[in-house]
Design a protein around this motif. Structure first.
Motif, mmCIF file in Angstrom:
data_model
loop_
_atom_site.group_PDB
_atom_site.id
_atom_site.type_symbol
_atom_site.label_atom_id
_atom_site.label_comp_id
_atom_site.label_asym_id
_atom_site.label_seq_id
_atom_site.Cartn_x
_atom_site.Cartn_y
_atom_site.Cartn_z
ATOM 1 N N GLN A 16 0.760 -1.129 0.050
ATOM 2 C CA GLN A 16 -0.230 -0.048 -0.053
ATOM 3 C C GLN A 16 0.917 1.122 -0.054
ATOM 4 O O GLN A 16 0.500 2.269 -0.636
ATOM 5 C CB GLN A 16 -1.009 -0.003 1.146
ATOM 6 N N PHE A 17 2.045 1.124 0.922
ATOM 7 C CA PHE A 17 2.925 2.428 0.854
ATOM 8 C C PHE A 17 3.446 2.607 -0.374
ATOM 9 O O PHE A 17 3.782 3.857 -1.022
ATOM 10 C CB PHE A 17 4.019 1.969 1.648
ATOM 11 N N ILE A 18 3.711 1.536 -1.392
ATOM 12 C CA ILE A 18 4.408 1.916 -2.632
ATOM 13 C C ILE A 18 3.511 1.772 -3.961
ATOM 14 O O ILE A 18 4.132 1.703 -4.896
ATOM 15 C CB ILE A 18 5.703 0.937 -2.770
ATOM 16 N N SER A 19 2.425 1.460 -3.551
ATOM 17 C CA SER A 19 1.241 1.248 -4.815
ATOM 18 C C SER A 19 1.453 2.511 -5.542
ATOM 19 O O SER A 19 1.473 3.733 -5.102
ATOM 20 C CB SER A 19 0.106 1.096 -4.255
ATOM 21 N N VAL A 20 1.017 2.425 -6.814
ATOM 22 C CA VAL A 20 0.945 3.467 -7.859
ATOM 23 C C VAL A 20 -0.563 3.772 -8.330
ATOM 24 O O VAL A 20 -0.823 4.893 -8.399
ATOM 25 C CB VAL A 20 2.062 3.213 -8.763
ATOM 26 N N THR A 21 -1.192 2.328 -8.641
ATOM 27 C CA THR A 21 -2.516 2.727 -9.260
ATOM 28 C C THR A 21 -3.675 2.536 -8.618
ATOM 29 O O THR A 21 -3.445 1.757 -7.235
ATOM 30 C CB THR A 21 -2.483 1.747 -10.239
ATOM 31 N N THR A 22 -4.616 3.005 -8.701
ATOM 32 C CA THR A 22 -5.897 2.521 -7.972
ATOM 33 C C THR A 22 -6.205 0.944 -7.847
ATOM 34 O O THR A 22 -6.611 0.578 -6.831
ATOM 35 C CB THR A 22 -7.144 3.181 -8.638
ATOM 36 N N ARG A 23 -5.948 0.340 -8.781
ATOM 37 C CA ARG A 23 -5.945 -1.125 -8.925
ATOM 38 C C ARG A 23 -5.349 -1.957 -8.031
ATOM 39 O O ARG A 23 -5.890 -2.737 -7.047
ATOM 40 C CB ARG A 23 -5.684 -1.784 -10.387
ATOM 41 N N GLU A 24 -4.025 -1.406 -7.864
ATOM 42 C CA GLU A 24 -3.168 -1.991 -6.799
ATOM 43 C C GLU A 24 -3.809 -1.589 -5.434
ATOM 44 O O GLU A 24 -3.808 -2.751 -4.336
ATOM 45 C CB GLU A 24 -1.748 -1.445 -7.063
ATOM 46 N N ARG A 25 -4.181 -0.301 -5.278
ATOM 47 C CA ARG A 25 -4.516 -0.120 -3.738
ATOM 48 C C ARG A 25 -5.937 -0.922 -3.583
ATOM 49 O O ARG A 25 -5.929 -1.228 -1.993
ATOM 50 C CB ARG A 25 -4.886 1.515 -3.582
ATOM 51 N N PHE A 26 -6.772 -0.982 -4.587
ATOM 52 C CA PHE A 26 -7.940 -1.699 -3.950
ATOM 53 C C PHE A 26 -7.674 -3.215 -3.651
ATOM 54 O O PHE A 26 -8.357 -3.729 -2.889
ATOM 55 C CB PHE A 26 -9.053 -1.571 -5.478
ATOM 56 N N LEU A 27 -7.040 -3.935 -4.458
ATOM 57 C CA LEU A 27 -6.662 -5.053 -4.255
ATOM 58 C C LEU A 27 -5.854 -5.451 -2.851
ATOM 59 O O LEU A 27 -5.970 -6.206 -2.300
ATOM 60 C CB LEU A 27 -5.864 -5.675 -5.325
ATOM 61 N N ASN A 28 -4.833 -4.397 -2.614
ATOM 62 C CA ASN A 28 -4.011 -4.302 -1.567
ATOM 63 C C ASN A 28 -5.147 -4.245 -0.226
ATOM 64 O O ASN A 28 -5.137 -4.942 0.843
ATOM 65 C CB ASN A 28 -3.092 -3.273 -1.654
ATOM 66 N N ILE A 29 -6.196 -3.443 -0.430
ATOM 67 C CA ILE A 29 -7.122 -3.209 0.864
ATOM 68 C C ILE A 29 -7.919 -4.559 0.889
ATOM 69 O O ILE A 29 -8.186 -4.946 2.101
ATOM 70 C CB ILE A 29 -7.881 -1.838 0.523
ATOM 71 N N LEU A 30 -8.368 -5.343 -0.055
ATOM 72 C CA LEU A 30 -8.847 -6.518 -0.016
ATOM 73 C C LEU A 30 -8.030 -7.596 0.609
ATOM 74 O O LEU A 30 -8.425 -8.418 1.641
ATOM 75 C CB LEU A 30 -9.370 -7.017 -1.211
ATOM 76 N N GLY A 31 -6.847 -7.715 0.312
ATOM 77 C CA GLY A 31 -5.775 -8.640 0.961
ATOM 78 C C GLY A 31 -5.691 -8.256 2.346
ATOM 79 O O GLY A 31 -5.724 -9.240 3.240
ATOM 80 N N LEU A 32 -5.515 -7.085 2.544
ATOM 81 C CA LEU A 32 -5.244 -6.500 4.025
ATOM 82 C C LEU A 32 -6.502 -6.701 4.844
ATOM 83 O O LEU A 32 -6.223 -7.351 6.050
ATOM 84 C CB LEU A 32 -5.207 -5.054 4.230
ATOM 85 N N GLY A 33 -7.645 -6.590 4.411
ATOM 86 C CA GLY A 33 -8.782 -6.888 5.269
ATOM 87 C C GLY A 33 -8.884 -8.490 5.636
ATOM 88 O O GLY A 33 -9.072 -8.839 6.888
#
Length: 104
Positions: A66-83
């Protein structure tokens, strides 16, 4: 007037900038895999070691991703995995924790 039509990717949730982000995509895949592993193994009481460790590592990789993500797609999938990692981690901790039954 004939003009070149370009797709409007700025409004898409899964928009990308057209570049390859190998490190970020790898962290997204690892976070999602560990999150799903932690989430589904947390429903079994005897798998608390697997769910708590997979959840903890998934939280750490997801936070860095999440800290190094660049696009919205990466952030969205990171949040799903984090949850999913967090739910698996906390349920694994309530069933016995990271070292429950191994040390002591």
């Amino acid at each position: 007037m004939a003009q070149a039509m370009r797709p409007n990717s700025a409004t898409s949730l899964f928009s990308t900038d057209g570049k390859r982000h190998l490190r970020q995509d790898t962290l997204v895949a690892v976070t999602l895999t560990l999150g799903l592993l932690a989430f589904f193994s947390a429903f079994f009481y005897n798998l608390h070691l697997l769910s708590s460790w997979a959840g903890l590592i998934g939280i750490l990789t997801g936070a860095y991703g999440q800290f190094i993500s660049v696009t919205t797609r990466e952030r969205f999938l990171n949040i799903l995995g984090l949850g999913a990692s967090a739910v698996g981690f906390f349920l694994g901790m309530s069933h016995g924790g990271l070292f429950g039954g191994v040390i002591g």
